[in-house]
Design an enzyme around this catalytic site. Structure first.
Site, PDB file in Angstrom:
ATOM      1  N   VAL A  13      56.473  33.170  41.288  1.00  0.00           N
ATOM      2  CA  VAL A  13      56.637  32.207  40.183  1.00  0.00           C
ATOM      3  C   VAL A  13      56.529  32.910  38.826  1.00  0.00           C
ATOM      4  CG1 VAL A  13      55.633  30.143  39.108  1.00  0.00           C
ATOM      5  CG2 VAL A  13      55.665  30.359  41.601  1.00  0.00           C
ATOM      6  N   ASN A 103      45.424  36.145  37.590  1.00  0.00           N
ATOM      7  CA  ASN A 103      44.126  35.490  37.355  1.00  0.00           C
ATOM      8  C   ASN A 103      43.034  36.251  38.098  1.00  0.00           C
ATOM      9  OD1 ASN A 103      45.027  33.432  35.687  1.00  0.00           O
ATOM     10  ND2 ASN A 103      45.476  32.079  37.394  1.00  0.00           N
ATOM     11  N   SER A 129      49.143  32.563  30.503  1.00  0.00           N
ATOM     12  CA  SER A 129      49.167  31.124  30.789  1.00  0.00           C
ATOM     13  C   SER A 129      50.470  30.494  30.330  1.00  0.00           C
ATOM     14  CB  SER A 129      47.992  30.420  30.115  1.00  0.00           C
ATOM     15  OG  SER A 129      48.075  29.037  30.398  1.00  0.00           O
ATOM     16  N   LYS A 183      40.977  34.294  29.958  1.00  0.00           N
ATOM     17  CA  LYS A 183      41.880  33.471  30.791  1.00  0.00           C
ATOM     18  C   LYS A 183      41.077  32.625  31.781  1.00  0.00           C
ATOM     19  CE  LYS A 183      45.370  31.498  32.520  1.00  0.00           C
ATOM     20  NZ  LYS A 183      45.993  31.656  33.768  1.00  0.00           N
ATOM     21  N   HIS A 186      39.771  29.779  29.851  1.00  0.00           N
ATOM     22  CA  HIS A 186      40.939  28.920  29.583  1.00  0.00           C
ATOM     23  C   HIS A 186      41.150  27.983  30.766  1.00  0.00           C
ATOM     24  CE1 HIS A 186      45.187  28.053  30.409  1.00  0.00           C
ATOM     25  NE2 HIS A 186      45.416  28.070  29.111  1.00  0.00           N
ATOM     26  N   ASN A 187      41.104  28.543  31.972  1.00  0.00           N
ATOM     27  CA  ASN A 187      41.340  27.723  33.159  1.00  0.00           C
ATOM     28  C   ASN A 187      40.200  26.741  33.408  1.00  0.00           C
ATOM     29  OD1 ASN A 187      43.625  29.274  33.427  1.00  0.00           O
ATOM     30  ND2 ASN A 187      43.411  29.533  35.634  1.00  0.00           N
ATOM     31  N   GLU A 190      40.936  24.019  31.222  1.00  0.00           N
ATOM     32  CA  GLU A 190      42.090  23.324  31.849  1.00  0.00           C
ATOM     33  C   GLU A 190      41.593  22.350  32.939  1.00  0.00           C
ATOM     34  OE1 GLU A 190      45.336  26.045  33.096  1.00  0.00           O
ATOM     35  OE2 GLU A 190      45.006  25.278  35.112  1.00  0.00           O
ATOM     36  N   TYR A 191      40.698  22.819  33.798  1.00  0.00           N
ATOM     37  CA  TYR A 191      40.128  21.956  34.845  1.00  0.00           C
ATOM     38  C   TYR A 191      39.460  20.731  34.213  1.00  0.00           C
ATOM     39  CZ  TYR A 191      40.191  24.940  39.135  1.00  0.00           C
ATOM     40  OH  TYR A 191      40.532  25.659  40.246  1.00  0.00           O
ATOM     41  N   ARG A 286      37.005  18.128  42.252  1.00  0.00           N
ATOM     42  CA  ARG A 286      38.036  18.668  43.162  1.00  0.00           C
ATOM     43  C   ARG A 286      37.431  18.853  44.546  1.00  0.00           C
ATOM     44  NH1 ARG A 286      42.484  22.743  40.542  1.00  0.00           N
ATOM     45  NH2 ARG A 286      42.500  21.826  38.458  1.00  0.00           N
ATOM     46  N   ARG A 442       5.904  22.593  35.721  1.00  0.00           N
ATOM     47  CA  ARG A 442       5.934  23.977  36.243  1.00  0.00           C
ATOM     48  C   ARG A 442       4.525  24.581  36.211  1.00  0.00           C
ATOM     49  NH1 ARG A 442       8.295  27.899  33.617  1.00  0.00           N
ATOM     50  NH2 ARG A 442       9.020  29.093  35.407  1.00  0.00           N
TER      51      ARG A 442
HETATM   52  N1  LIG Z   1      51.732  30.042  39.135  1.00  0.00           N
HETATM   53  C1  LIG Z   1      51.153  29.838  37.965  1.00  0.00           C
HETATM   54  O1  LIG Z   1      51.319  28.802  37.302  1.00  0.00           O
HETATM   55  C2  LIG Z   1      50.284  30.904  37.373  1.00  0.00           C
HETATM   56  C3  LIG Z   1      49.838  31.981  38.122  1.00  0.00           C
HETATM   57  N2  LIG Z   1      49.054  32.926  37.527  1.00  0.00           N
HETATM   58  C4  LIG Z   1      48.559  34.084  38.269  1.00  0.00           C
HETATM   59  O2  LIG Z   1      49.615  35.060  38.352  1.00  0.00           O
HETATM   60  C5  LIG Z   1      49.514  35.786  39.583  1.00  0.00           C
HETATM   61  C6  LIG Z   1      50.814  35.614  40.355  1.00  0.00           C
HETATM   62  O3  LIG Z   1      50.950  34.220  40.626  1.00  0.00           O
HETATM   63  P1  LIG Z   1      52.289  33.568  41.170  1.00  0.00           P
HETATM   64  O4  LIG Z   1      53.460  34.202  40.541  1.00  0.00           O
HETATM   65  O5  LIG Z   1      52.092  32.106  41.032  1.00  0.00           O
HETATM   66  O6  LIG Z   1      52.198  33.982  42.712  1.00  0.00           O
HETATM   67  P2  LIG Z   1      53.349  33.964  43.812  1.00  0.00           P
HETATM   68  O7  LIG Z   1      52.668  33.858  45.113  1.00  0.00           O
HETATM   69  O8  LIG Z   1      54.396  32.961  43.452  1.00  0.00           O
HETATM   70  O9  LIG Z   1      54.014  35.411  43.677  1.00  0.00           O
HETATM   71  C7  LIG Z   1      53.356  36.595  44.006  1.00  0.00           C
HETATM   72  C8  LIG Z   1      54.392  37.572  44.527  1.00  0.00           C
HETATM   73  O10 LIG Z   1      53.785  38.836  44.700  1.00  0.00           O
HETATM   74  C9  LIG Z   1      54.299  39.390  45.916  1.00  0.00           C
HETATM   75  N3  LIG Z   1      53.405  40.460  46.347  1.00  0.00           N
HETATM   76  C10 LIG Z   1      52.166  40.361  46.865  1.00  0.00           C
HETATM   77  N4  LIG Z   1      51.647  41.593  47.078  1.00  0.00           N
HETATM   78  C11 LIG Z   1      52.573  42.489  46.676  1.00  0.00           C
HETATM   79  C12 LIG Z   1      52.657  43.921  46.658  1.00  0.00           C
HETATM   80  N5  LIG Z   1      51.634  44.662  47.074  1.00  0.00           N
HETATM   81  N6  LIG Z   1      53.781  44.489  46.200  1.00  0.00           N
HETATM   82  C13 LIG Z   1      54.818  43.746  45.779  1.00  0.00           C
HETATM   83  N7  LIG Z   1      54.821  42.387  45.770  1.00  0.00           N
HETATM   84  C14 LIG Z   1      53.708  41.772  46.207  1.00  0.00           C
HETATM   85  C15 LIG Z   1      54.363  38.197  46.821  1.00  0.00           C
HETATM   86  O11 LIG Z   1      55.208  38.463  47.916  1.00  0.00           O
HETATM   87  P3  LIG Z   1      55.006  37.585  49.269  1.00  0.00           P
HETATM   88  O12 LIG Z   1      55.182  36.155  48.897  1.00  0.00           O
HETATM   89  O13 LIG Z   1      56.080  38.126  50.149  1.00  0.00           O
HETATM   90  O14 LIG Z   1      53.615  37.893  49.734  1.00  0.00           O
HETATM   91  C16 LIG Z   1      54.975  37.155  45.879  1.00  0.00           C
HETATM   92  O15 LIG Z   1      56.377  37.259  45.815  1.00  0.00           O
HETATM   93  C17 LIG Z   1      48.289  35.214  40.305  1.00  0.00           C
HETATM   94  O16 LIG Z   1      47.162  35.977  39.974  1.00  0.00           O
HETATM   95  C18 LIG Z   1      48.163  33.820  39.715  1.00  0.00           C
HETATM   96  O17 LIG Z   1      46.868  33.301  39.805  1.00  0.00           O
HETATM   97  C19 LIG Z   1      48.715  32.881  36.198  1.00  0.00           C
HETATM   98  C20 LIG Z   1      49.151  31.842  35.428  1.00  0.00           C
HETATM   99  C21 LIG Z   1      49.926  30.753  35.947  1.00  0.00           C
HETATM  100  O1  LIG Z   2      46.390  29.874  35.848  1.00  0.00           O
HETATM  101  C1  LIG Z   2      47.011  28.863  36.050  1.00  0.00           C
HETATM  102  C2  LIG Z   2      47.291  27.919  34.961  1.00  0.00           C
HETATM  103  O2  LIG Z   2      46.677  28.318  33.765  1.00  0.00           O
HETATM  104  C3  LIG Z   2      47.459  28.588  37.440  1.00  0.00           C
HETATM  105  O3  LIG Z   2      48.400  27.563  37.546  1.00  0.00           O
HETATM  106  C4  LIG Z   2      46.301  28.366  38.360  1.00  0.00           C
HETATM  107  O4  LIG Z   2      46.753  28.430  39.681  1.00  0.00           O
HETATM  108  C5  LIG Z   2      45.633  27.030  38.151  1.00  0.00           C
HETATM  109  O5  LIG Z   2      44.412  26.980  38.826  1.00  0.00           O
HETATM  110  P1  LIG Z   2      44.217  26.157  40.186  1.00  0.00           P
HETATM  111  O6  LIG Z   2      45.301  26.650  41.127  1.00  0.00           O
HETATM  112  O7  LIG Z   2      42.850  26.517  40.637  1.00  0.00           O
HETATM  113  O8  LIG Z   2      44.379  24.694  39.855  1.00  0.00           O
END
Ligand SMILES: NC(=O)C1=CN([C@@H]2O[C@H](COP(=O)(O)OP(=O)(O)OC[C@H]3O[C@@H](n4cnc5c(N)ncnc54)[C@H](OP(=O)(O)O)[C@@H]3O)[C@@H](O)[C@H]2O)C=CC1
Ligand SMILES: O=C(CO)[C@H](O)[C@H](O)COP(=O)(O)O
Length: 465
Positions: A13, A103, A129, A183, A186-187, A190-191, A286, A442
């Site tokens: 994502v 994160n 974020s 961050k 921040h989360n 957000e919660y 939650r 105490r």
């Molecule tokens: N989604 C959100 O709204 C937000 C997410 N984040 C943070 O950003 C980070 C990524 O999240 P997100 O994009 O949602 O996660 P996803 O699961 O959507 O994407 C992670 C990707 O990394 C790949 N991957 C895992 N390990 C490796 C590796 N060793 N080498 C290459 N690719 C790898 C996974 O592949 P595969 O699926 O094949 O395992 C997957 O395609 C997390 O720490 C998340 O908490 C931060 C802000 C917002």
């Molecule tokens: O970092 C984020 C938003 O700022 C991600 O969307 C995060 O996954 C949200 O936390 P949770 O999955 O615990 O609801």
């Protein structure tokens, strides 16, 4: 051979959208994922003027990058980050930069910094974020740690960040794991705000029995006023969505998942002895949501008949109550950042934090400009509740929160985030708390001693004699 300015590992994502955002701004970007389909689909999605290379082969990924290399990890927090670093490390040269954009728990960043700097690799954590659309169109980014490495990449991050009043929502925040810590909090905020909004929806629906359309329109209207913010905006949009003739929200189960950042915020706040009761309540709720089967059982056994009639709601009161509670939540998170900064030596400037949270991120809100101004005028402000203008807003809106909570309690509707927002305010403004009695207790059972108000020193009483 064509070389690329920046590399992203993890094309899920966040990684995929951030990469496309960079490509939109004219940067040549390479992506690595373990999944051929993700790499392939990204390559296909590239527009004509994009310079994109996506692969599943770590070696060709690293070779494609200009030197010194800059690689951002956007993989799930925890072992995947160590796994990705382990794959890259043998292929990198001294002076290359790795950025963890996920994160990640802040102490993991401190550990990885130590490990990588001893090998001549720059490493820093940068919370990001904005979710999917933020990553694609302009996120808020929270870098900390290796300032030299950050400065080298600053033009890229400033180009892709959200902008507010032409200022990019990215700025170097401080030492060590400051970026991941900010961050995390921040989360936590957000919660807290998400829980407050969910409780507001519950109050409107089940305490005051408002029509769904009235609830939906209220959120839309509030987003045009002082409550203007991303989370209020999306709530209005969510409540509008129908599937056939049913509002989608009514078809969604009531147990919510979480990935851990809210819990970490609460846990660390306890370690630092900083009260963040709205965030704690949000994490608790939650958790409570997951006990569905027990809740069904208990709903039949633990009953309350409300015999008194609830008067129709004044929507202005409700809005004022939510506004009050949201300010209380920011106050708690920002107070945690202040203490964490002192404890961990981050050197945070809270004006800067509020500034880069004004756009791009999930907790962006018009209110953040008020907080930014408060810190600009008083950089050492211990708590935003001590700012005169913010105090005046709270004093003026507290009648709303008190009356709404009274009605919710009378109705038996759980509003723990609302209650904790008010109780934080009432305890923070209490010149005297009943903690004198706790000191005495105490001392009674554990001879722990106590201090007195009438004389200096440490005292013990033989209470039973
Ligand atoms: N989604 C959100 O709204 C937000 C997410 N984040 C943070 O950003 C980070 C990524 O999240 P997100 O994009 O949602 O996660 P996803 O699961 O959507 O994407 C992670 C990707 O990394 C790949 N991957 C895992 N390990 C490796 C590796 N060793 N080498 C290459 N690719 C790898 C996974 O592949 P595969 O699926 O094949 O395992 C997957 O395609 C997390 O720490 C998340 O908490 C931060 C802000 C917002
Ligand atoms: O970092 C984020 C938003 O700022 C991600 O969307 C995060 O996954 C949200 O936390 P949770 O999955 O615990 O609801």
């Amino acid at each position: 051979m064509k070389t690329y300015n920046f590399g992203i590992v993890g094309l899920g994502v966040m990684g995929r959208n951030l990469l496309l955002n960079m490509a939109d701004h004219g940067f040549a970007v390479a992506g690595l994922d373990m999944d051929q389909e993700k790499a392939g689909s990204l390559q296909n999605e590239a527009q004509k003027d994009h310079q994109i290379f996506a692969t599943v082969d770590p070696e060709s990924f690293v070779k494609s990058l200009e030197s010194p290399r800059a690689i951002m990890l956007l993989v799930p927090a925890g072992s995947a980050v160590d796994g990705a670093i382990g794959t890259l490390l043998p292929l990198l040269d001294e002076g290359d930069i790795i950025i963890d954009g996920g994160n990640t728990y802040f102490s993991d960043t401190d550990r990885r910094y130590q490990e990588l700097s001893s090998k001549g690799i720059h490493f820093f954590g940068m919370g990001i974020s904005g979710g999917e659309s933020g990553a694609r169109r302009g996120p808020s980014m929270m870098p900390g740690g290796d300032k030299v490495a950050y400065e080298r990449l600053r033009p890229i991050f400033e180009a892709i960040a959200a902008k507010v009043d032409d200022a990019p929502c990215v700025e170097f925040l401080g030492n060590g794991s400051a970026g991941n810590y900010v961050k995390m909090v921040h989360n936590g905020i957000e919660y807290g705000i998400m829980q407050l909004i969910a409780e507001t929806y519950d109050i409107m629906k089940n305490v005051y029995h408002l029509e769904h359309e009235v609830i939906q329109e209220s959120f839309e209207q509030w987003n045009r006023e002082e409550l203007n913010s991303f989370l209020i905006e999306i709530t209005g949009a969510i409540l509008k969505r129908k599937e056939e003739n049913t509002f989608l929200v009514d078809l969604i189960s009531d147990w919510a998942k979480s990935k851990g950042t809210g819990k970490w915020t609460s846990q660390n706040a306890m370690d630092l002895q900083v009260p963040v009761p709205v965030i704690d309540a949000a994490v608790n709720m939650r958790d409570m949501s997951k006990y569905k089967l027990e809740r069904i059982q208990a709903s039949k056994l633990l009953t309350w008949q409300n015999t008194s009639k609830v008067d129709p709601v004044d929507l202005e009161h409700l809005k004022a109550g939510l506004y009050f509670a949201i300010i209380s939540t920011y106050a708690q998170g920002l107070a945690q950042l202040r203490i964490a900064s002192d404890t961990y030596g981050y050197g945070l400037n809270l004006e800067t934090v509020c500034k880069i949270w004004r756009g791009g991120c999930i907790i962006r809100a018009t209110l953040l400009e008020d907080f930014r101004k408060a810190f600009a005028l008083q950089p050492d402000l211990a708590n935003i509740l001590l700012d005169r203008e913010i105090a005046a807003k709270l004093n003026a809106s507290q009648a709303g929160i008190r009356s709404i909570i009274r009605d919710a309690i009378q109705n038996g509707t759980p509003v723990s985030a609302w209650m904790n927002a008010l109780s934080y305010f009432d305890s923070y403004r209490a010149e005297n708390l009943p903690t004198n009695l706790i000191q005495a207790q105490r001392d009674f059972f554990g001879a722990h001693t106590y201090e007195r108000t009438d004389k200096e020193g440490v005292f013990h009483t033989r209470w039973e004699s």
